[in-house]
Design a protein around this motif. Structure first.
Motif, mmCIF file in Angstrom:
data_model
loop_
_atom_site.group_PDB
_atom_site.id
_atom_site.type_symbol
_atom_site.label_atom_id
_atom_site.label_comp_id
_atom_site.label_asym_id
_atom_site.label_seq_id
_atom_site.Cartn_x
_atom_site.Cartn_y
_atom_site.Cartn_z
ATOM 1 N N ILE A 1 -107.708 -36.523 27.812
ATOM 2 C CA ILE A 1 -106.624 -38.060 28.053
ATOM 3 C C ILE A 1 -107.573 -39.095 27.275
ATOM 4 C CG2 ILE A 1 -106.458 -40.271 29.364
ATOM 5 C CD1 ILE A 1 -106.437 -38.324 32.223
ATOM 6 N N GLN A 2 -106.721 -39.969 26.568
ATOM 7 C CA GLN A 2 -107.684 -40.771 25.955
ATOM 8 C C GLN A 2 -106.699 -41.994 25.372
ATOM 9 O OE1 GLN A 2 -108.078 -39.277 21.368
ATOM 10 N NE2 GLN A 2 -107.354 -41.110 21.021
ATOM 11 N N SER A 3 -107.488 -43.307 25.579
ATOM 12 C CA SER A 3 -106.302 -44.522 25.571
ATOM 13 C C SER A 3 -106.402 -44.675 24.381
ATOM 14 C CB SER A 3 -107.960 -45.441 25.515
ATOM 15 O OG SER A 3 -108.640 -45.171 24.709
ATOM 16 N N GLU A 4 -105.089 -45.596 24.157
ATOM 17 C CA GLU A 4 -104.483 -46.031 23.124
ATOM 18 C C GLU A 4 -105.600 -46.210 21.761
ATOM 19 O OE1 GLU A 4 -100.911 -47.907 21.787
ATOM 20 O OE2 GLU A 4 -101.503 -48.749 22.984
ATOM 21 N N ASP A 5 -106.449 -47.070 21.795
ATOM 22 C CA ASP A 5 -107.166 -47.448 20.959
ATOM 23 C C ASP A 5 -107.935 -46.393 20.402
ATOM 24 O OD1 ASP A 5 -109.011 -47.479 22.856
ATOM 25 O OD2 ASP A 5 -108.911 -49.213 23.341
ATOM 26 N N GLY A 6 -108.380 -44.870 21.456
ATOM 27 C CA GLY A 6 -109.438 -44.350 21.199
ATOM 28 C C GLY A 6 -110.847 -44.139 21.846
ATOM 29 N N VAL A 7 -111.384 -45.606 21.979
ATOM 30 C CA VAL A 7 -112.440 -45.792 23.111
ATOM 31 C C VAL A 7 -113.177 -45.171 23.901
ATOM 32 C CG1 VAL A 7 -113.947 -47.247 23.450
ATOM 33 C CG2 VAL A 7 -112.307 -48.133 21.393
ATOM 34 N N VAL A 8 -111.626 -45.044 24.821
ATOM 35 C CA VAL A 8 -112.199 -43.802 26.006
ATOM 36 C C VAL A 8 -111.143 -42.463 26.185
ATOM 37 C CG1 VAL A 8 -112.415 -44.062 28.270
ATOM 38 C CG2 VAL A 8 -112.443 -45.787 27.121
ATOM 39 N N ARG A 9 -112.476 -41.723 26.576
ATOM 40 C CA ARG A 9 -111.350 -40.423 26.316
ATOM 41 C C ARG A 9 -112.184 -39.753 27.478
ATOM 42 N NH1 ARG A 9 -112.385 -38.230 19.812
ATOM 43 N NH2 ARG A 9 -111.308 -40.728 18.805
ATOM 44 N N PHE A 10 -111.166 -38.582 28.155
ATOM 45 C CA PHE A 10 -111.820 -37.932 29.203
ATOM 46 C C PHE A 10 -111.174 -36.185 28.814
ATOM 47 C CE2 PHE A 10 -110.267 -35.675 32.758
ATOM 48 C CZ PHE A 10 -112.121 -35.638 33.969
ATOM 49 N N ARG A 11 -112.359 -35.665 29.062
ATOM 50 C CA ARG A 11 -111.487 -33.768 28.748
ATOM 51 C C ARG A 11 -112.494 -32.824 29.561
ATOM 52 N NH1 ARG A 11 -110.757 -30.427 23.611
ATOM 53 N NH2 ARG A 11 -112.625 -28.257 24.842
ATOM 54 N N LEU A 12 -111.659 -32.410 30.426
ATOM 55 C CA LEU A 12 -112.170 -31.457 31.456
ATOM 56 C C LEU A 12 -111.343 -29.568 31.039
ATOM 57 C CD1 LEU A 12 -114.318 -30.683 33.240
ATOM 58 C CD2 LEU A 12 -111.961 -31.543 34.670
ATOM 59 N N PHE B 1 -110.593 -46.208 32.431
ATOM 60 C CA PHE B 1 -109.700 -46.235 31.682
ATOM 61 C C PHE B 1 -107.916 -47.895 32.589
ATOM 62 C CE2 PHE B 1 -110.118 -41.504 31.710
ATOM 63 C CZ PHE B 1 -109.843 -41.235 29.561
ATOM 64 N N LYS B 2 -108.518 -47.881 33.119
ATOM 65 C CA LYS B 2 -107.806 -48.743 34.045
ATOM 66 C C LYS B 2 -107.343 -49.960 32.758
ATOM 67 C CE LYS B 2 -108.449 -51.994 38.363
ATOM 68 N NZ LYS B 2 -108.449 -52.297 39.265
ATOM 69 N N GLY B 3 -106.040 -49.989 32.650
ATOM 70 C CA GLY B 3 -105.136 -51.072 32.003
ATOM 71 C C GLY B 3 -105.410 -50.618 30.641
ATOM 72 N N LYS B 4 -105.422 -48.982 30.231
ATOM 73 C CA LYS B 4 -105.533 -48.878 29.512
ATOM 74 C C LYS B 4 -104.495 -47.992 29.156
ATOM 75 C CE LYS B 4 -110.205 -48.886 28.365
ATOM 76 N NZ LYS B 4 -110.406 -50.811 27.751
ATOM 77 N N PRO B 5 -103.074 -47.815 27.753
ATOM 78 C CA PRO B 5 -102.431 -47.544 27.938
ATOM 79 C C PRO B 5 -102.919 -46.151 27.483
ATOM 80 C CG PRO B 5 -102.178 -49.036 26.716
ATOM 81 C CD PRO B 5 -103.230 -49.168 27.341
ATOM 82 N N ILE B 6 -101.668 -44.376 27.281
ATOM 83 C CA ILE B 6 -103.158 -43.353 27.441
ATOM 84 C C ILE B 6 -101.848 -42.358 26.685
ATOM 85 C CG2 ILE B 6 -104.500 -44.180 28.763
ATOM 86 C CD1 ILE B 6 -103.029 -41.958 30.913
ATOM 87 N N PHE B 7 -102.965 -41.437 26.476
ATOM 88 C CA PHE B 7 -102.587 -40.028 25.544
ATOM 89 C C PHE B 7 -102.722 -38.785 26.243
ATOM 90 C CE2 PHE B 7 -102.492 -42.611 21.940
ATOM 91 C CZ PHE B 7 -100.862 -43.039 21.594
ATOM 92 N N ILE B 8 -101.745 -37.868 27.124
ATOM 93 C CA ILE B 8 -102.418 -37.125 27.804
ATOM 94 C C ILE B 8 -102.206 -35.840 27.007
ATOM 95 C CG2 ILE B 8 -102.103 -35.762 29.848
ATOM 96 C CD1 ILE B 8 -101.792 -38.133 31.169
ATOM 97 N N LEU B 9 -102.992 -34.617 26.780
ATOM 98 C CA LEU B 9 -103.513 -33.392 25.835
ATOM 99 C C LEU B 9 -103.124 -32.423 27.349
ATOM 100 C CD1 LEU B 9 -104.568 -33.143 22.673
ATOM 101 C CD2 LEU B 9 -102.431 -32.720 22.915
ATOM 102 N N SER B 10 -102.630 -31.512 27.859
ATOM 103 C CA SER B 10 -102.490 -30.418 28.539
ATOM 104 C C SER B 10 -102.347 -29.388 28.702
ATOM 105 C CB SER B 10 -101.618 -31.090 30.666
ATOM 106 O OG SER B 10 -101.565 -30.425 31.098
ATOM 107 N N ASN B 11 -103.155 -28.527 29.133
ATOM 108 C CA ASN B 11 -102.659 -26.716 28.802
ATOM 109 C C ASN B 11 -102.846 -25.907 30.166
ATOM 110 O OD1 ASN B 11 -103.778 -23.715 28.374
ATOM 111 N ND2 ASN B 11 -102.394 -24.152 26.235
ATOM 112 N N GLY B 12 -101.879 -25.112 30.736
ATOM 113 C CA GLY B 12 -102.257 -25.065 31.709
ATOM 114 C C GLY B 12 -102.942 -26.000 33.124
#
Length: 197
Positions: A159-170, A117-128
């Motif tokens: 967490i997802q990068s702005e371009d949608g290429v990098v995603r993290f989900r836990l 995720f270094k240097g990439k703008p991101i979106f965050i979705l969070s629950n709890g």
């Protein structure tokens, strides 16, 4: 007079011959009928014996199939019940983690993928997840957070990068799946000691 007697005698002889022929035909018919009855009875007995044998064989096959499948079906049902109990236990465990405990799980996992995720703008979705934004900024310093929204259950973070290429989900679902994949035997034995071996 003699002529009448002779014609009566002739008539009697003809009648006697006819009676004898009728008796022979009748006896022949009786014999044929009794042979047909005997033959029919033999066929009927053969058919009944074969039917009884076939029914007995089918019963035995059915008994064997039931005997073989019943224990397997019982095991399947027991395993299904244990899996449901395991899932319920894990769900309860993760739901009862404090905000800090759950954040600690996210922190350790997110640290492993931080370089992506270094240097990439991101979106965050969070629950709890308590203070998800500060948690992400602590692990990904200098990252630009474009938006942070409350996501739908299950409990966790995406967490997802702005371009949608990098995603993290836990989420709790991923954590449960990981435990089931990696530690199923150990958890089963700890929760259900009777299943050992």
């Amino acid at each position: 007079m003699e002529e009448i007697k002779t014609s009566e005698k002739l008539e009697q002889e003809i009648l006697e011959d006819a009676r004898k022929k009728a008796e022979r035909i009748l006896k022949g018919a009786e014999k044929t009928i009794s042979e047909i009855e005997r033959e029919w009875k033999e066929k009927e007995e053969t058919f009944l014996a074969a039917s009884k044998q076939e029914i007995a064989e089918k019963k035995n096959r059915l008994k064997q199939e039931i005997s073989a499948s019943l224990p397997l079906e019982i095991k399947r049902t027991e395993l299904q019940i244990l899996n449901e109990k395991l899932d319920a236990f894990l769900q309860k465990f993760f739901n009862e983690l404090t905000g800090e405990e759950f954040a600690s799980l996210i922190r350790s996992r997110l640290t492993q993928v931080a370089s992506f995720f270094k240097g990439k703008p991101i979106f965050i979705l969070s629950n709890g997840v308590v203070q998800a934004e500060s948690l992400v900024q602590a692990i990904l310093p200098g990252v630009t957070i474009l938006s942070i929204k409350e996501g739908a259950p299950p409990r966790g973070i995406q967490i997802q990068s702005e371009d949608g290429v990098v995603r993290f989900r836990l989420t709790v679902d991923e954590l449960k799946e990981e435990i089931i994949q990696k530690y199923r035997k150990e958890v089963f034995e700890a929760l259900f000691p009777a299943t050992k071996g």
